[in-house]
Design a protein around this motif. Sequence first.
Motif, PDB file in Angstrom:
ATOM      1  N   LEU A  42      19.881  14.173  -3.810  1.00  0.00           N
ATOM      2  CA  LEU A  42      21.003  15.089  -4.480  1.00  0.00           C
ATOM      3  C   LEU A  42      20.344  16.036  -5.450  1.00  0.00           C
ATOM      4  N   ALA A  43      19.142  16.040  -5.844  1.00  0.00           N
ATOM      5  CA  ALA A  43      18.622  16.781  -6.920  1.00  0.00           C
ATOM      6  C   ALA A  43      17.571  17.852  -5.953  1.00  0.00           C
ATOM      7  N   GLY A  44      17.584  17.565  -4.694  1.00  0.00           N
ATOM      8  CA  GLY A  44      16.761  18.799  -3.910  1.00  0.00           C
ATOM      9  C   GLY A  44      15.147  18.359  -4.281  1.00  0.00           C
ATOM     10  N   ALA A  45      14.850  17.280  -4.640  1.00  0.00           N
ATOM     11  CA  ALA A  45      13.429  16.777  -5.019  1.00  0.00           C
ATOM     12  C   ALA A  45      12.802  16.516  -3.869  1.00  0.00           C
ATOM     13  N   ASN A  46      11.452  16.729  -3.799  1.00  0.00           N
ATOM     14  CA  ASN A  46      10.826  16.541  -2.578  1.00  0.00           C
ATOM     15  C   ASN A  46      10.125  15.122  -2.750  1.00  0.00           C
ATOM     16  N   SER A  47      10.151  14.499  -3.992  1.00  0.00           N
ATOM     17  CA  SER A  47       9.465  13.331  -4.173  1.00  0.00           C
ATOM     18  C   SER A  47      10.337  12.377  -5.166  1.00  0.00           C
ATOM     19  N   ILE A  48      10.482  10.973  -5.039  1.00  0.00           N
ATOM     20  CA  ILE A  48      11.371  10.099  -5.832  1.00  0.00           C
ATOM     21  C   ILE A  48      10.576  10.177  -7.205  1.00  0.00           C
ATOM     22  N   ARG A  49       9.234  10.502  -7.041  1.00  0.00           N
ATOM     23  CA  ARG A  49       8.553  10.581  -8.511  1.00  0.00           C
ATOM     24  C   ARG A  49       9.270  11.620  -9.513  1.00  0.00           C
ATOM     25  N   ASP A  50       9.914  12.902  -8.930  1.00  0.00           N
ATOM     26  CA  ASP A  50      10.586  13.748  -9.819  1.00  0.00           C
ATOM     27  C   ASP A  50      11.769  13.210 -10.545  1.00  0.00           C
ATOM     28  N   VAL A  51      12.363  12.027  -9.975  1.00  0.00           N
ATOM     29  CA  VAL A  51      13.642  11.726 -10.704  1.00  0.00           C
ATOM     30  C   VAL A  51      13.230  10.304 -11.490  1.00  0.00           C
ATOM     31  N   ILE A  52      12.161   9.895 -11.536  1.00  0.00           N
ATOM     32  CA  ILE A  52      12.022   8.714 -12.185  1.00  0.00           C
ATOM     33  C   ILE A  52      11.076   9.195 -13.621  1.00  0.00           C
ATOM     34  N   ALA A  53      11.486   8.684 -14.753  1.00  0.00           N
ATOM     35  CA  ALA A  53      11.189   9.377 -15.759  1.00  0.00           C
ATOM     36  C   ALA A  53       9.435   9.191 -16.085  1.00  0.00           C
ATOM     37  N   PHE A  54       9.112   7.977 -15.758  1.00  0.00           N
ATOM     38  CA  PHE A  54       7.733   7.393 -15.753  1.00  0.00           C
ATOM     39  C   PHE A  54       7.033   6.937 -14.426  1.00  0.00           C
ATOM     40  N   PRO A  55       6.921   7.634 -13.591  1.00  0.00           N
ATOM     41  CA  PRO A  55       6.524   7.096 -12.337  1.00  0.00           C
ATOM     42  C   PRO A  55       5.080   6.956 -12.131  1.00  0.00           C
ATOM     43  N   LYS A  56       4.749   6.256 -11.030  1.00  0.00           N
ATOM     44  CA  LYS A  56       3.212   5.833 -10.856  1.00  0.00           C
ATOM     45  C   LYS A  56       2.778   6.882  -9.793  1.00  0.00           C
ATOM     46  N   THR A  57       1.523   7.080  -9.778  1.00  0.00           N
ATOM     47  CA  THR A  57       0.913   7.940  -8.837  1.00  0.00           C
ATOM     48  C   THR A  57       0.831   7.267  -7.377  1.00  0.00           C
ATOM     49  N   ALA A  58       0.414   7.758  -6.294  1.00  0.00           N
ATOM     50  CA  ALA A  58       0.535   7.302  -5.142  1.00  0.00           C
ATOM     51  C   ALA A  58      -0.584   6.065  -5.068  1.00  0.00           C
ATOM     52  N   SER A  59      -1.253   6.063  -6.024  1.00  0.00           N
ATOM     53  CA  SER A  59      -2.416   4.982  -5.883  1.00  0.00           C
ATOM     54  C   SER A  59      -1.626   3.828  -6.772  1.00  0.00           C
ATOM     55  N   GLY A  60      -0.762   3.912  -7.541  1.00  0.00           N
ATOM     56  CA  GLY A  60      -0.114   2.920  -8.340  1.00  0.00           C
ATOM     57  C   GLY A  60      -0.456   3.017  -9.855  1.00  0.00           C
ATOM     58  N   SER A  61      -1.111   4.099 -10.067  1.00  0.00           N
ATOM     59  CA  SER A  61      -1.469   4.023 -11.572  1.00  0.00           C
ATOM     60  C   SER A  61      -0.653   4.995 -12.448  1.00  0.00           C
ATOM     61  N   ASP A 117       0.693  -1.247  -0.187  1.00  0.00           N
ATOM     62  CA  ASP A 117      -0.045  -0.026   0.152  1.00  0.00           C
ATOM     63  C   ASP A 117       0.922   1.277   0.048  1.00  0.00           C
ATOM     64  N   PHE A 118       0.377   2.373  -0.721  1.00  0.00           N
ATOM     65  CA  PHE A 118       1.457   3.354  -0.839  1.00  0.00           C
ATOM     66  C   PHE A 118       1.419   4.173   0.313  1.00  0.00           C
ATOM     67  N   ARG A 119       2.259   4.060   1.111  1.00  0.00           N
ATOM     68  CA  ARG A 119       2.713   4.876   2.139  1.00  0.00           C
ATOM     69  C   ARG A 119       3.862   5.814   1.640  1.00  0.00           C
ATOM     70  N   ALA A 120       3.635   7.168   2.035  1.00  0.00           N
ATOM     71  CA  ALA A 120       4.712   8.220   1.867  1.00  0.00           C
ATOM     72  C   ALA A 120       4.825   8.270   0.418  1.00  0.00           C
ATOM     73  N   ASP A 121       6.271   8.278   0.330  1.00  0.00           N
ATOM     74  CA  ASP A 121       6.914   8.481  -1.227  1.00  0.00           C
ATOM     75  C   ASP A 121       7.301   7.097  -1.478  1.00  0.00           C
ATOM     76  N   ARG A 122       6.507   6.195  -2.019  1.00  0.00           N
ATOM     77  CA  ARG A 122       6.975   4.928  -2.356  1.00  0.00           C
ATOM     78  C   ARG A 122       6.449   4.761  -3.901  1.00  0.00           C
ATOM     79  N   GLN A 123       7.089   3.833  -4.424  1.00  0.00           N
ATOM     80  CA  GLN A 123       6.705   3.547  -5.969  1.00  0.00           C
ATOM     81  C   GLN A 123       6.800   1.784  -5.992  1.00  0.00           C
ATOM     82  N   PRO A 124       5.730   1.382  -6.612  1.00  0.00           N
ATOM     83  CA  PRO A 124       5.833  -0.138  -6.827  1.00  0.00           C
ATOM     84  C   PRO A 124       6.786  -0.734  -7.616  1.00  0.00           C
ATOM     85  N   GLU A 125       7.213   0.057  -8.472  1.00  0.00           N
ATOM     86  CA  GLU A 125       8.709  -0.457  -9.010  1.00  0.00           C
ATOM     87  C   GLU A 125       9.731   0.615  -8.732  1.00  0.00           C
ATOM     88  N   PHE A 126      10.869   0.069  -8.275  1.00  0.00           N
ATOM     89  CA  PHE A 126      11.825   1.118  -7.957  1.00  0.00           C
ATOM     90  C   PHE A 126      13.232   0.486  -8.179  1.00  0.00           C
TER      91      PHE A 126
END
Length: 590
Positions: free
Chosen positions: A541-560, A224-233
């Motif tokens: 290192l990029a000063g990004a708040n979320s790992i979504r910002d450093v993944i080219a095609f991330p999923k939303t918090a609900s995994g889509s 389940d998406f707690r905080a700043d997680r991605q189903p694939e990382f």
Amino acid sequence: MEKRTHNCGELRKEDAGKEVVLNGWVDRIRDLGGIKFILLRDRYGFTQVVFDPELDDLYKKALTLSPEYVVSVKGKVVKRPPDAINPKMSTGEIEVHATSLDILSESETPPIYINIDDEASEELRLKFRYLDLRRPKMQKKLILRHKIVQKIREYLNNLDFLEIETPVLTKSTPEGARDFLVPSRIKPGKFYALPQSPQLFKQLLMVAGMDRYYQIAKCYRDEDFRADRQPEFTQVDLEMSFVDEEDIFNVVEGMLNKSIKESVGVELPLEFDRMTYAEAIETYGSDRPDRRYGMELHDVTEIFFSTDFRVISSAIEANGVVKAFKVKGLANRFSRKVIDQYVEFARSLGLGGLIWIKIEDEIKSSILKFCADEIRTTVNSLSAEKGDLILMAVGDRVSTSKALGKIREKIISTELPEAQGLDILWVTEFPMFSFNEEENRIEAEHHPFTMPDLEDMALYKNSDPLKIKSRAYDLVINGFEIGSGSVRIHRRDIQNDVFRLIGLSQEEADKKFGFLLEAFKYGPPPHAGIALGLDRIVAILAGANSIRDVIAFPKTASGSDIMTGAPSEVSQSQLRELKLSLVKGEEEEK
Ligand code: ASP
């Protein structure tokens, strides 16, 4: 199409006079006194292109341009007059006077701004990710990610590591999250699991004599998406033979030193600090402390030894402790209302309450009338000054520390400005096991292939296994657990003991990990390893708040994936081929 002779970030005043061709996107169009200025953009930068109304046909064509059109421009490099030099642009000393223009493709008005830093909603950014990624700000992050990965590869290759790929269609691995399953068409009713990590394969590569392995590995965990997680990382995953924890620390320290210095210019300490798990809990109430904020927990039990205040004295009689931490300058932020919220939060963490002391013109505290002397001594012993706040709790040592640790973290994330710099440390000697309250059983804290401390094992395996420490370690940066690993078990007797302690029968162990246990019959070398979370390292290192910002095609918090629409329904014929059918009620729910 006229192919480019230079990219859009390349031309300098030394190039003046050259005939050049640039390809790129129209970033901005300006009209100054009838002259058209087009800012042309590509990954490398911007170049100003000028269209002169005297070149009539060309000028007319330029009038048809809109932002995000893709063009090929031929022209002459001209030095800008001194007052037109733009020192903020790498090409700011020149401009290109166009002599021909080819429109390669047109663009509708993009749904998000590309040329100004006005952040659209994340939903829109993810839906049009290719446009979001066209923004220089986002490109910088992916370029940084690329650099870090290349430096890591370079470092490990020089140390004789082999980069080896492991399967994505496989069997469950031991990290303990929920698996993503992939049904097999050829073997109906059977499933592959996507790896939660390459754990078992990297250990098998050690049995195979590969000696040093690494991989920039995708891992899949259906949580389940707690905080700043991605189903694939992505993990930087590595394993070494004939080593102990010192060798792993050495390699990781060198690897991060090089990759961080050469990508963002920041120098890390050559050796990272170390703290045992027990110390981290005692001092910060957390196994991933962010020490940049200070606010260490202090044991002030002694000060309250002879208090008459029952709440505290009875807790001390029951072997409890009094722990306190100071927050600099926050007294005036802690109004009644805010205090009430924190007391409420403390209760939700299982504490009986939260004691506060505010140092204003005079000392104020919820318990001043019960133990004024002790409160004053506490203020002195924590060197608290006017404006500071002290928060305290009583109870069992570990759970009180952990609860105060959570309160400390809440204060950091909600009340304090973001601290600067990098705080990096190893946390060592994790417990081997933890107690899973929900399932009422002991489980491996890291994974069951982690080597326990053998002295502890001999002492406690039959009496109090929760006391056994392991040879597992975490790497913590700025309060994030960015890596974990361990020395592994390579002896069958120890492995069997561990399985027994976590309630795994030989039969179950064989079913789950039989292939690894089988391999361990044939000369497994002593080995150890670690996996680092690449997304998080780059985000920090990029000063990004979320790992979504450093993944080219991330999923939303609900995994889509809003752009592709995954996960999505599949056709009846696909299900039929897999011999799968959807359970009724749930099918209708969709
Ligand atoms: N496979 C472990 C994990 O993903 C890391 C390790 O033990 O190397 O947490």
